[in-house]
Design a protein around this motif. Structure first.
Motif, mmCIF file in Angstrom:
data_model
loop_
_atom_site.group_PDB
_atom_site.id
_atom_site.type_symbol
_atom_site.label_atom_id
_atom_site.label_comp_id
_atom_site.label_asym_id
_atom_site.label_seq_id
_atom_site.Cartn_x
_atom_site.Cartn_y
_atom_site.Cartn_z
ATOM 1 N N HIS A 201 -7.203 41.095 68.896
ATOM 2 C CA HIS A 201 -7.583 42.389 68.323
ATOM 3 C C HIS A 201 -8.500 42.173 67.125
ATOM 4 N N ILE A 202 -8.120 41.233 66.275
ATOM 5 C CA ILE A 202 -8.948 40.907 65.108
ATOM 6 C C ILE A 202 -10.281 40.310 65.541
ATOM 7 N N ARG A 205 -12.592 43.030 67.002
ATOM 8 C CA ARG A 205 -12.982 44.120 66.107
ATOM 9 C C ARG A 205 -13.752 43.651 64.875
ATOM 10 N N TYR A 206 -13.500 42.433 64.426
ATOM 11 C CA TYR A 206 -14.038 42.049 63.125
ATOM 12 C C TYR A 206 -14.917 40.797 63.146
ATOM 13 N N THR A 207 -15.135 40.187 64.287
ATOM 14 C CA THR A 207 -15.913 38.950 64.324
ATOM 15 C C THR A 207 -17.160 39.099 65.193
#
Length: 341
Positions: A201-202, A205-207
């Protein structure tokens, strides 16, 4: 006049709350609705509560944990616009190979007597590595030779299943060490699933990995023009999906405390179903791991609810197929609505 009213309405708290509402909220409402339906039907036909039985709910969550691990990898593949039909067979193959080096020396029919009583990290790493290799081959076939993902992963599905049967000539692998079996006991499969889901999820969404994944699924030509190495990234995505299928195979063997060539049959379809129910678009470019987690739980609630109501297994498969088709129809309608907007 109407335009001004619409513009003012767009700035109201209600309109802002709607815009801020996560895409998974509707899926979560579906989960609540299905659970409540089973609760009502349970009191009518069985005379028991469906939700107020901790043992049943625990078994349900444990049953979907392995599917959830696979679904996290499948979600990333589908976001790129691809598909992976090999994950169930990779589960069976990695379960057999990992279990073969996780046997205890006290087991009289160890497959490799010189490799017994190994630390649990060895079979776990081997299972992950085999899954990673299978996914890497899928990715190479798709990215380098331009074979459609359906065909490439279908070939891997058949080959991996055949390899798992050949590996021990169809015989199960038993006598696994307690250290290896530990990761399949209690709530640990669920912990593994949730940790995997959180990590990716991380990542999505964030990378940059996530941005590239969504960009390829949304428009592969635009992604290539913007400088993304599409082929290399696709290999990476399929390799990760294979590695997660390998992890699912390890957890499956540890939970059963044995490995059989037939493990993982139809798991790939359940994982795809959980992904699609969770809101990931089969056309690519749209999807979230949080939605997949909810979709996995929905699948588990459905299966547990059917069993609770004593519905025949044949009818369960029919209803599951209908729900998959309905989820795809909803996705097609949603895509048309988004394009029109």
């Amino acid at each position: 006049m109407e335009t001004n009213v619409a513009a003012q309405g767009a700035g109201t708290p209600l309109a802002k709350s709607r815009r801020r509402m996560p895409a998974e909220f509707n899926i979560f409402l579906v989960l609540i609705g299905i659970a409540l339906v089973y609760e009502v039907l349970g009191w009518i036909f069985v005379g028991q509560s469906f939700l107020m039985n901790p043992q049943r709910l625990t078994i349900m969550v444990l049953q979907v944990a392995v599917i959830g691990i696979i679904a996290v990898g499948v979600t990333q593949v589908i976001i790129t616009g691809g598909i992976d039909l090999s994950s169930g067979s990779v589960v069976g193959m990695t379960a057999m190979i990992a279990a073969s080096v996780a046997q205890a020396s006290t087991w009289p029919r160890a497959l490799y007597p010189a490799l017994t009583d190994l630390p649990a990290i060895v079979p776990i790493a081997l299972g992950l590595g085999i899954g990673l290799l299978a996914g890497f081959i899928n990715g190479q076939l798709i990215a380098r030779t331009k074979i459609p993902p359906f065909i490439a992963t279908l070939g891997m599905m058949v080959s991996a299943r055949g390899l798992s049967k050949w590996y021990t000539k169809g015989q199960p692998v038993s006598g696994l060490t307690d250290q290896f079996n530990f990761i399949g006991t209690g709530i640990w499969p669920v912990v593994v699933f949730l940790v995997v889901a959180l990590i990716f999820h991380i990542a999505l969404r964030y990378t940059r990995y996530g941005k590239f994944t969504y960009a390829i699924g949304a428009n592969v030509q635009a992604a290539r023009v913007s400088g993304i190495n599409v082929e290399a990234h696709l290999v990476k995505v399929y390799a990760i999906a294979g590695m997660l299928a390998g992890l699912a195979g390890v957890v499956t063997a540890a939970r059963a405390q044995t490995a059989q060539a037939g493990m993982g049959v139809m798991y790939e379809l359940d994982a795809i179903a959980a992904t699609v129910i969770g809101g990931t678009s089969l056309t690519g470019g749209v999807g979230r791991i949080t939605g997949t987690v909810i979709g996995t739980v929905i699948l588990g609630v459905m299966t547990s609810g059917f069993t609770f109501l004593r519905v025949d297994a044949y009818y369960q498969e029919i209803v599951k197929g209908i729900i998959i088709i309905a989820a795809v129809v909803v996705d097609v309608y949603r895509q048309k609505k988004r394009k029109a907007a």
